[in-house]
Design a protein around this motif. Structure first.
Motif, PDB file in Angstrom:
ATOM      1  N   TYR A  77       1.304  -0.658   0.045  1.00  0.00           N
ATOM      2  CA  TYR A  77      -0.053  -0.017   0.195  1.00  0.00           C
ATOM      3  C   TYR A  77       1.189   1.204   0.113  1.00  0.00           C
ATOM      4  CZ  TYR A  77      -3.815  -3.351   1.346  1.00  0.00           C
ATOM      5  OH  TYR A  77      -4.800  -4.255   1.564  1.00  0.00           O
TER       6      TYR A  77
ATOM      7  N   GLN B  52       0.597   5.304   0.532  1.00  0.00           N
ATOM      8  CA  GLN B  52      -0.295   6.391   1.868  1.00  0.00           C
ATOM      9  C   GLN B  52       0.487   8.199   1.289  1.00  0.00           C
ATOM     10  OE1 GLN B  52      -1.110   6.117   5.765  1.00  0.00           O
ATOM     11  NE2 GLN B  52      -2.550   7.173   5.486  1.00  0.00           N
TER      12      GLN B  52
ATOM     13  N   GLN C  33      -3.173  11.661   3.196  1.00  0.00           N
ATOM     14  CA  GLN C  33      -3.432  10.712   1.968  1.00  0.00           C
ATOM     15  C   GLN C  33      -4.265   9.098   3.177  1.00  0.00           C
ATOM     16  OE1 GLN C  33      -5.006  11.726  -0.973  1.00  0.00           O
ATOM     17  NE2 GLN C  33      -4.113  13.799  -0.216  1.00  0.00           N
ATOM     18  N   ASP C  34      -5.275   9.308   2.674  1.00  0.00           N
ATOM     19  CA  ASP C  34      -5.381   7.320   2.979  1.00  0.00           C
ATOM     20  C   ASP C  34      -4.719   6.265   1.854  1.00  0.00           C
ATOM     21  OD1 ASP C  34      -8.961   8.540   1.891  1.00  0.00           O
ATOM     22  OD2 ASP C  34      -7.669   8.138   4.209  1.00  0.00           O
ATOM     23  N   PRO C  35      -4.232   5.235   2.894  1.00  0.00           N
ATOM     24  CA  PRO C  35      -3.219   4.695   1.997  1.00  0.00           C
ATOM     25  C   PRO C  35      -3.982   4.083   1.248  1.00  0.00           C
ATOM     26  CG  PRO C  35      -3.710   3.654   4.856  1.00  0.00           C
ATOM     27  CD  PRO C  35      -4.649   4.868   3.981  1.00  0.00           C
TER      28      PRO C  35
ATOM     29  N   LEU D  51       4.431   6.881   1.906  1.00  0.00           N
ATOM     30  CA  LEU D  51       5.004   5.769   3.423  1.00  0.00           C
ATOM     31  C   LEU D  51       4.371   4.646   2.414  1.00  0.00           C
ATOM     32  CD1 LEU D  51       3.615   7.196   6.255  1.00  0.00           C
ATOM     33  CD2 LEU D  51       5.534   5.670   6.013  1.00  0.00           C
TER      34      LEU D  51
ATOM     35  N   GLN E 276      -5.583   3.795  12.467  1.00  0.00           N
ATOM     36  CA  GLN E 276      -4.333   3.787  11.864  1.00  0.00           C
ATOM     37  C   GLN E 276      -3.455   5.174  13.008  1.00  0.00           C
ATOM     38  OE1 GLN E 276      -3.670   5.472   7.958  1.00  0.00           O
ATOM     39  NE2 GLN E 276      -1.772   4.403   8.347  1.00  0.00           N
TER      40      GLN E 276
ATOM     41  N   PRO F 267      -2.008   0.737   9.735  1.00  0.00           N
ATOM     42  CA  PRO F 267      -3.203   0.375  10.478  1.00  0.00           C
ATOM     43  C   PRO F 267      -3.380  -0.597  10.937  1.00  0.00           C
ATOM     44  CG  PRO F 267      -3.332   1.090   7.803  1.00  0.00           C
ATOM     45  CD  PRO F 267      -2.063   0.676   7.895  1.00  0.00           C
TER      46      PRO F 267
ATOM     47  N   TYR G  52     -10.683   3.829  10.071  1.00  0.00           N
ATOM     48  CA  TYR G  52     -11.568   2.750   8.826  1.00  0.00           C
ATOM     49  C   TYR G  52     -12.313   2.160   8.771  1.00  0.00           C
ATOM     50  CZ  TYR G  52      -7.733   5.658   6.778  1.00  0.00           C
ATOM     51  OH  TYR G  52      -6.707   6.532   6.656  1.00  0.00           O
TER      52      TYR G  52
ATOM     53  N   LEU H 220      -7.630  -3.667   0.772  1.00  0.00           N
ATOM     54  CA  LEU H 220      -8.104  -3.226   1.351  1.00  0.00           C
ATOM     55  C   LEU H 220      -8.329  -1.942   0.416  1.00  0.00           C
ATOM     56  CD1 LEU H 220      -6.553  -3.635   4.779  1.00  0.00           C
ATOM     57  CD2 LEU H 220      -8.972  -4.982   3.627  1.00  0.00           C
TER      58      LEU H 220
ATOM     59  N   PHE I 114      -9.254   1.602   0.712  1.00  0.00           N
ATOM     60  CA  PHE I 114      -9.249   2.679   2.025  1.00  0.00           C
ATOM     61  C   PHE I 114     -10.299   4.253   1.840  1.00  0.00           C
ATOM     62  CE2 PHE I 114      -6.949   0.859   5.700  1.00  0.00           C
ATOM     63  CZ  PHE I 114      -6.657  -0.163   5.253  1.00  0.00           C
ATOM     64  N   GLY I 115     -11.584   3.877   2.558  1.00  0.00           N
ATOM     65  CA  GLY I 115     -12.216   5.393   1.781  1.00  0.00           C
ATOM     66  C   GLY I 115     -11.166   6.629   3.512  1.00  0.00           C
ATOM     67  N   LYS I 116     -12.052   7.367   3.371  1.00  0.00           N
ATOM     68  CA  LYS I 116     -12.331   9.202   4.268  1.00  0.00           C
ATOM     69  C   LYS I 116     -11.980   7.975   5.491  1.00  0.00           C
ATOM     70  CE  LYS I 116     -10.780  11.659   1.298  1.00  0.00           C
ATOM     71  NZ  LYS I 116      -8.919  11.606   0.916  1.00  0.00           N
ATOM     72  N   GLY I 117     -11.575   8.078   6.710  1.00  0.00           N
ATOM     73  CA  GLY I 117     -11.653   7.240   8.169  1.00  0.00           C
ATOM     74  C   GLY I 117     -12.229   9.024   8.674  1.00  0.00           C
TER      75      GLY I 117
END
Lengths: 116, 113
Positions: A35, A37, A41-43, A88, B38, B44, B87, B101, B103-106
């Motif tokens: 992943y 990031q 931002q989100d992963p 990251l 996270q 996460p 999330y 996975l 991931f949307g906006k957590g």
């Protein structure tokens, strides 16, 4: 308990250079996920491997490639680095063979890549 | 994967119970609901996963109503160390899904003293 190991933890490269990130999954885990990031931002899922074969591909640029080796460790190779690759990079693993829920993944501490 | 919607941020105080609700109106029959936590600059961490009704572990509880169109993550008696992004993910965790996975906006939870 053993965790996912990533190396290096920090990496600084210049534009157009190459970088290799390594991931050592938890022992007996057969699936590795990568992943990315970015800052704030989100992963984002990049790519995954199951039993040393590519399992799924996400938003991985063509400049990036990855593989999983016979000992299940994985490497993410990044070429022609761009400023936007600064992020990251997380590796995660789980044991799909034993029916472990594939949404239960164990993440490593990440590699922070800075491209200057 | 079903699309999820959760609050962008929540504030709480130490010792309070925090409930974070996630909407997933298009959840499919085979989908599971999974929550991750996270901390800044860390990977996460899986918290809890459920299919229906209630699931509880040492960290949290997950409440899922009968129609499964939403779910609520409940964190009992939060502390400052619970400050993190949470999330909600929904998908088929078994069988043919590839497992990556999305991931949307957590929800960014801030716990204050």
């Amino acid at each position: 308990a053993a965790g996912v190991i990533q190396s290096p933890r920090h990496l600084i490269k210049e534009k157009r250079e190459t970088a290799t990130l390594k991931c050592y999954p938890i022992p007996r885990h057969d699936t590795v996920y990568w992943y990315q990031q970015g800052p704030g931002q989100d992963p984002q899922f990049l790519i995954s491997f199951y039993e040393k074969m590519q399992s799924d591909k996400g938003s991985i640029p063509d400049r990036f490639s990855a593989q999983q080796f016979s000992d299940y460790h994985s490497e993410l190779n990044m070429s022609s680095l761009e400023l936007g690759d600064s992020a990251l990079y997380f590796c995660a693993s789980n044991e799909r063979n034993l029916g472990q829920g594939i949404y239960e993944q164990y993440f490593g501490p990440g590699t922070r890549l800075t491209v200057t | 994967l079903a699309k999820t919607t959760q609050p962008i941020s929540m504030d709480s105080y130490e010792g309070q119970e925090v409930n974070i609700t996630c909407s997933h109106n298009n959840i499919a029959t085979n989908d599971y609901i999974t929550w991750y936590q996270q901390f800044p600059s860390q990977g996460p961490r899986f918290i809890i996963q459920g299919y229906k009704t209630k699931v509880t572990n040492e960290v949290a509880s997950l409440f899922i109503p009968a129609d499964r169109k939403s779910s609520t993550l409940s964190l009992p008696r939060v502390s400052l160390s619970d400050t993190a992004v949470y999330y909600c993910l929904v998908g088929d965790g078994y069988g043919g899904s590839q497992g990556n996975l999305i991931f949307g906006k957590g929800t960014k939870l801030s716990v204050k003293p």
